[in-house]
Structures are given as C-alpha cells and as structure tokens.
Design an enzyme around this catalytic site. Structure first.
Site, short mmCIF file in Angstrom:
data_model
loop_
_atom_site.label_atom_id
_atom_site.label_comp_id
_atom_site.label_asym_id
_atom_site.label_seq_id
_atom_site.Cartn_x
_atom_site.Cartn_y
_atom_site.Cartn_z
N ARG A 21 -15.71 2.27 11.89
CA ARG A 21 -15.53 3.28 10.95
C ARG A 21 -16.56 4.36 11.53
O ARG A 21 -17.85 4.11 11.57
CB ARG A 21 -16.08 2.54 9.88
CG ARG A 21 -15.29 1.86 9.00
CD ARG A 21 -13.88 2.54 8.93
NE ARG A 21 -12.84 1.70 7.84
CZ ARG A 21 -11.64 2.20 7.47
NH1 ARG A 21 -11.22 3.27 8.04
NH2 ARG A 21 -10.80 1.52 6.38
N ARG B 103 -10.64 13.70 -0.26
CA ARG B 103 -10.25 12.54 0.83
C ARG B 103 -8.60 11.95 0.47
O ARG B 103 -8.23 11.31 1.22
CB ARG B 103 -11.07 11.36 0.90
CG ARG B 103 -10.88 10.38 1.94
CD ARG B 103 -11.82 9.48 1.82
NE ARG B 103 -11.82 8.56 3.39
CZ ARG B 103 -10.82 7.46 3.34
NH1 ARG B 103 -10.23 7.27 2.21
NH2 ARG B 103 -10.81 6.74 4.23
N ALA C 233 -6.63 -1.57 3.46
CA ALA C 233 -6.71 -0.25 2.49
C ALA C 233 -6.08 0.55 3.21
O ALA C 233 -5.45 0.50 4.49
CB ALA C 233 -8.21 0.01 2.36
N GLU D 20 -12.29 10.98 -4.68
CA GLU D 20 -11.21 9.61 -4.33
C GLU D 20 -11.44 8.48 -5.28
O GLU D 20 -12.67 8.38 -5.61
CB GLU D 20 -12.01 9.24 -2.82
CG GLU D 20 -11.11 8.01 -2.25
CD GLU D 20 -11.74 7.30 -0.91
OE1 GLU D 20 -11.20 6.45 -0.41
OE2 GLU D 20 -13.17 7.84 -0.42
N GLU E 6 -5.80 2.92 15.39
CA GLU E 6 -6.37 1.79 14.73
C GLU E 6 -6.23 0.60 15.80
O GLU E 6 -5.50 0.41 16.57
CB GLU E 6 -5.31 1.33 13.78
CG GLU E 6 -5.41 2.43 12.33
CD GLU E 6 -4.45 2.11 11.15
OE1 GLU E 6 -4.66 2.34 10.17
OE2 GLU E 6 -3.40 1.48 11.52
N GLU F 263 -2.31 6.18 15.29
CA GLU F 263 -3.39 6.51 14.36
C GLU F 263 -4.83 6.08 14.81
O GLU F 263 -5.77 6.21 14.07
CB GLU F 263 -3.20 5.98 12.87
CG GLU F 263 -1.82 6.60 12.17
CD GLU F 263 -1.82 6.15 10.70
OE1 GLU F 263 -2.71 5.55 10.42
OE2 GLU F 263 -0.88 6.39 10.33
N GLU G 186 0.47 -1.45 3.79
CA GLU G 186 -0.82 -1.56 4.74
C GLU G 186 -0.84 -3.01 4.90
O GLU G 186 -1.65 -3.13 6.16
CB GLU G 186 -1.89 -0.97 3.85
CG GLU G 186 -1.96 0.55 3.54
CD GLU G 186 -2.17 1.31 5.05
OE1 GLU G 186 -2.66 0.86 6.07
OE2 GLU G 186 -1.39 2.38 4.82
N GLY H 81 -20.10 11.68 -7.42
CA GLY H 81 -20.97 12.88 -7.39
C GLY H 81 -20.53 13.70 -6.22
O GLY H 81 -21.08 15.12 -6.38
#
Length: 203
Positions: free
Chosen positions: A72, A49, A89, A132, A157, A155, A105, A128
């Site tokens: 999200r 990512r 973020a 990232e 957003e 984007e 940001e 795992g």
C-alpha cells in the site's frame, strides 16, 4: 437541533483542482451553526476516491477467516511498513451494484466464489477530508480452496491470501499486525456476531 443536508449547507463554488488516479475538489462553502447562525465562508479540499466494498471472507464450516496481504503506497508514504494485512476490497464503478463488486473482488483477490453474503453496514472512511464510503459484507467461502497469490497484473496487484482462525485474527488486531480500519472493524464485528452467523449459515 437536526441539521438538513440541503437547507443548512450553502455551496458557493466547487472546482476540480487535481485529476489523476484520484481526484481533489475544492469547495467554498458555509453551513448553519448549532446556535442558529451561519459560519464564515470556508475553503476545503475533498479527496474524491470513489466508494468501495470491503469483504470479510469467513468459512463457518471450518471456522476460519481468509485475509489478504498487499503493498500500500499510502502506508509507505506515512512511514509505516507498506505490506498490510487486509480484507478483500474494491472500488464500485458507476452503474455497478456493491454486491456484484464484492463477488468480483473476492474472485480476483482470493480466488474464491462466495456461496452466501451478509451486508454488515456502511461507513465513511475519513469524512474530514474524503467523500469515500465503504460497504462492508461478510461472505461465506470454502477456506480449504483459498491459498496462493492473486490479483490483476495489469493493475499492479500482487496479493497473498491466507487463512487463520478467528481468535488469531483478533489477536492480530490487538498486537498491531492488522493496523487498517476496514479489517479491524470487520474482525471485531465477526467477534461479536460469529455465533449468530454460524447458526444462520449452518442451520
């Protein structure tokens, strides 16, 4: 027994099996065991990512935290309420310094320019299955100027920013209104370090 990243892992092959908005690589590997031998060859997919910064926005003068809320798709796919309350973020692009990303940001998502910044630490998000990592900062902002909606339209957003006091932010972590790891970690850090941070920034 201390393991060595280079000597104690053997990469047999690595191939990119998917590349879209994100990327998935498939590894065939084996690694040394704590008993001193080697595992059998294993195959693992790793979600690539990129690496991110997380920015907790804090106003020590007013003792307020600024948080954001946005849609999200991962939360939606998991069956959760998909509008999450988070910290600012963003992804670190190649050649960018993480602090520059944090400042960018903060402007894009909260409409604010940090006047100071503390590097809190770095952590792996889900080791795992993903490479990232996140670099966490706490940025000093003027909470009286923070309100409204922000983000880059191209984007997709649509980001709402709002201000709460630290006790309310911690209560939101406790009762599940804040349910993503990056924000919970940041707010818990501030709960522990708030007084020393205020002493530092307020002199």
């Amino acid at each position: 027994m201390a393991m060595d990243r280079d000597k104690d892992v053997e990469i047999i092959s690595r191939e990119t099996v998917f590349k879209g908005y994100f990327q998935v690589d498939r590894y065939r590997l084996r690694h040394r065991t704590f008993a001193g031998g080697w595992t059998e060859e294993m195959m693992r997919e790793v979600f690539e990512r990129g690496h991110a910064v997380v920015v907790l926005l804090y106003d020590p003068d007013r003792d307020r935290i600024a948080l954001i809320e946005q849609f999200r798709p991962g939360a939606y796919a998991a069956g959760w309420h998909p509008w999450l309350i988070e910290c600012v973020a963003g992804i670190i692009e190649e050649g960018e310094h993480p602090e520059d990303v944090a400042r960018r940001e903060t402007r894009e998502e909260a409409g604010s320019d940090p006047t100071d910044m503390v590097h809190v630490g770095d952590y792996l998000v889900t080791a795992g299955g993903s490479s990232e990592s996140c670099r966490l900062y706490c940025a000093r902002v003027d909470a009286s100027t923070i309100a409204g909606t922000h983000g880059l339209a191209h984007e997709g957003e649509d980001i709402r920013v709002f201000v709460v006091d630290p006790a309310e932010a911690l209560a939101m972590c406790r009762d599940g209104r804040i349910n993503n790891a990056m924000a919970v970690l940041a707010i818990q850090w501030l709960t522990l370090e708030r007084q020393s941070l205020r002493d530092k920034w307020l002199g």
